[in-house]
Design an enzyme around this catalytic site. Sequence first.
Site, PDB file in Angstrom:
ATOM      1  N   HIS A 195      19.576  47.127  36.946  1.00  9.92           N
ATOM      2  CA  HIS A 195      20.930  47.435  37.418  1.00  9.92           C
ATOM      3  C   HIS A 195      20.999  48.911  37.801  1.00  9.92           C
ATOM      4  O   HIS A 195      20.281  49.733  37.234  1.00  9.92           O
ATOM      5  CB  HIS A 195      21.923  47.107  36.284  1.00  9.92           C
ATOM      6  CG  HIS A 195      23.337  47.312  36.659  1.00  9.92           C
ATOM      7  ND1 HIS A 195      23.951  48.539  36.588  1.00  9.92           N
ATOM      8  CD2 HIS A 195      24.259  46.437  37.122  1.00  9.92           C
ATOM      9  CE1 HIS A 195      25.213  48.397  36.998  1.00  9.92           C
ATOM     10  NE2 HIS A 195      25.423  47.137  37.327  1.00  9.92           N
ATOM     11  N   ASP A 215      30.076  41.245  39.649  1.00  9.46           N
ATOM     12  CA  ASP A 215      30.172  42.678  39.330  1.00  9.46           C
ATOM     13  C   ASP A 215      31.500  43.027  38.656  1.00  9.46           C
ATOM     14  O   ASP A 215      31.913  44.190  38.651  1.00  9.46           O
ATOM     15  CB  ASP A 215      29.960  43.566  40.566  1.00  9.46           C
ATOM     16  CG  ASP A 215      29.175  44.849  40.239  1.00  9.46           C
ATOM     17  OD1 ASP A 215      28.937  45.118  39.046  1.00  9.46           O
ATOM     18  OD2 ASP A 215      28.827  45.572  41.180  1.00  9.46           O
TER      19      ASP A 215
HETATM   20 MN    MN Z   1      27.214  46.174  38.121  1.00 10.41          MN
END
Ligand code: MN
Length: 348
Positions: A184, A306
């Site tokens: 990430h 997200d």
């Molecule tokens: Mn993220």
Amino acid sequence: MSEPVVGSPRRDIHRVGTEETFAIPELLDAWRGMARSVWASQDLELVRSSGMSYHGQRLIDNLLELGEGRIAKMDEAGIDYAILSLCSPGVQLFDPETASDIAELANDRLAEQVRAYPDRFGGLAVFAPHSEKRGIAEMERAINELGLNGFILNSHTAGHYLDEPQFWGHLEAAEALGVPIYIHPRTLPDAVGGPFAVYHLSRAAWGYAVETATHAFRLIVSGVLDRFPRLQLVLGHMGEGIPFWLYRIDYWNGRHQGRTAPQLELKASEYFKRNFTITISGVYQRSALDLSLAELGDERIMFATDYPYQPMSEAVNFMDAQRDLPQETQERIMFRNAERVFRAPAAG
Ligand code: MN
């Protein structure tokens, strides 16, 4: 951040979100403690600017919300199952012992959620990459004892990347455990961050992709995937742009191999297609999805929202609009690939 409701989600498809973020209060407190230092880290600028984040208290509240509150938001958006992960940059700002302590605490909290709601939550564990002993022990505990679904790493650790030998034990552990590492984003290391220090360049609009794609590229061209051929990695944000660059990467890395870069067994693009799966998190652009489908096929792309950095509904609305894709492709992106890659429970 407001959660716009644009129509209601279609109810005839199962949805598994694979980049769904949470925080624990102890992590936020530890970041606030570091923010009182003189370290000019761009990660800490965010903490300093408003006590935790420029998104403000609403984001913090959403990050901390798990259990029934988080599930109510998933129900409203039409998310059936969320693979939760600790928010970036996780434990990687801390010294190895503090990082290990907070990783163990965060993974325990995450496992409590998964145990309480096994049909709604899975989780990716954090670990201290800069502690070989405690980091690897925690990786093994997270999968073998806590039953979590894989790992999340927020790119570099103090300017160091997973292709470096001090991390090979961690890569070996992930490969042996048979679960992926989701790489990430976080901001670039201090040493290269200078040009990114203006216009909010270091963050999601640009710097995150530069940093995270660089990390993935290093794993590919270093030869580390010849050493750990079964290691699986996941990239968000439509592969951080890498699908767009595969031709040029092969063209030039092919000329560098054996000269100024390690000789590899495969072409660079072949590692990307063998060892990586990407998610659509935050990239709701049909042309980017089409390019990724053309390059990787539909078994290497997964749905993700997200949340809470972006609303769940944006990802849902985007995929709901792609009904012209073959049904099999839609199902693979929305849940079947996550069942295989992250061992998400089979859709009922
Ligand atoms: Mn993220």
